[in-house]
Write an enzyme that holds these catalytic residues in place. Structure first.
Site, mmCIF file in Angstrom:
data_model
loop_
_atom_site.group_PDB
_atom_site.id
_atom_site.type_symbol
_atom_site.label_atom_id
_atom_site.label_comp_id
_atom_site.label_asym_id
_atom_site.label_seq_id
_atom_site.Cartn_x
_atom_site.Cartn_y
_atom_site.Cartn_z
ATOM 1 N N ASN A 77 -0.277 10.324 1.836
ATOM 2 C CA ASN A 77 -1.384 9.502 2.327
ATOM 3 C C ASN A 77 -2.481 10.392 2.926
ATOM 4 O OD1 ASN A 77 -3.055 7.489 3.266
ATOM 5 N ND2 ASN A 77 -1.420 6.348 4.290
ATOM 6 N N TYR B 267 0.831 -1.205 0.000
ATOM 7 C CA TYR B 267 0.000 0.000 0.000
ATOM 8 C C TYR B 267 0.868 1.260 0.000
ATOM 9 C CZ TYR B 267 -3.129 3.683 1.616
ATOM 10 O OH TYR B 267 -3.805 4.858 1.737
ATOM 11 N N GLU B 268 1.966 1.221 0.736
ATOM 12 C CA GLU B 268 2.864 2.378 0.830
ATOM 13 C C GLU B 268 3.864 2.434 -0.325
ATOM 14 O OE1 GLU B 268 4.477 2.422 4.813
ATOM 15 O OE2 GLU B 268 2.612 3.289 5.600
ATOM 16 N N GLU C 237 4.442 2.195 15.199
ATOM 17 C CA GLU C 237 5.258 1.917 14.013
ATOM 18 C C GLU C 237 4.372 1.649 12.805
ATOM 19 O OE1 GLU C 237 8.610 1.385 11.606
ATOM 20 O OE2 GLU C 237 8.393 2.320 13.553
ATOM 21 N N TYR D 236 -6.435 10.932 10.904
ATOM 22 C CA TYR D 236 -5.709 11.281 12.128
ATOM 23 C C TYR D 236 -6.110 12.664 12.634
ATOM 24 C CZ TYR D 236 -2.689 7.342 10.839
ATOM 25 O OH TYR D 236 -2.206 6.105 10.507
ATOM 26 N N GLY E 248 -13.201 2.191 7.193
ATOM 27 C CA GLY E 248 -14.422 2.956 7.393
ATOM 28 C C GLY E 248 -15.370 2.339 8.411
ATOM 29 N N VAL F 167 -5.288 -1.284 8.268
ATOM 30 C CA VAL F 167 -6.578 -1.953 8.175
ATOM 31 C C VAL F 167 -6.766 -2.325 6.709
ATOM 32 C CG1 VAL F 167 -9.082 -1.721 8.450
ATOM 33 C CG2 VAL F 167 -7.533 -0.705 10.143
ATOM 34 N N GLY G 119 -9.552 1.217 12.623
ATOM 35 C CA GLY G 119 -8.385 2.068 12.862
ATOM 36 C C GLY G 119 -8.566 2.914 14.108
#
Length: 160
Positions: free
Chosen positions: A124, A23-24, A83, A131, A93, A87, A97
């Site tokens: 992101n 994903y990253e 770290e 957040y 959703g 999800v 998280g």
């Protein structure tokens, strides 16, 4: 449902780390092995901790948080450094998280830790918005630096 990870979760955690790395956009950077995770999380001297998020209805694991303690010399107490928080896309959703972060916040307050910190990639934007919706704020006056691979080895070789 959030629960503390057990040794039986190592293969799952390993898989979720690899999914997070993909994903990253850095799948080849996730080099940790299951044996390394076993030692780090459940060895004689654990260096990290993990929690698993599971679907409330089915109990199927859908995400995880992996964290370790840090220490603030200014505040004189430990904190938590998150770290990894991940999800699976199909479960996003649904509050997993937030539930993971809520559990870490609970651990902080219960133990007298005064900080819960993590890093997020600048691109992101969904994570950043999430957040910030919880009240987290970026620490933009600080820049993270990292030594790895060749530069780390080179610097270590300069010790007297």
């Amino acid at each position: 449902m959030i629960r503390t990870a057990t040794p039986a979760d190592i293969p799952l955690i390993h898989t979720l780390i690899r999914e997070l790395a993909a994903y990253e956009k850095a799948p080849n950077e996730a080099k940790a092995t299951e044996a390394q995770l076993q030692e780090a999380l459940f060895g004689d001297h654990p260096a990290a901790y993990a929690h698993i998020a599971a679907d409330d209805t089915t109990g199927t694991p859908v995400g995880f948080a992996l964290w370790f303690l840090n220490f603030s010399t200014w505040r004189g107490v430990h904190g938590i450094h998150l770290e990894d928080l991940y999800v699976r896309p199909a479960a996003r959703g649904a509050g997993h998280g937030k539930a993971l972060l809520t559990e870490l916040a609970r651990i902080c307050t219960e133990r007298g830790y005064e900080r819960l910190e993590w890093s997020v990639l600048n691109w992101n934007t969904p994570a950043i918005a999430f957040y910030e919706s919880l009240g987290a704020r970026p620490q933009d006056e600080w820049t993270v630096y990292r030594l790895t691979d060749g530069p780390l080895t080179e610097l270590a070789g300069q010790s007297s």
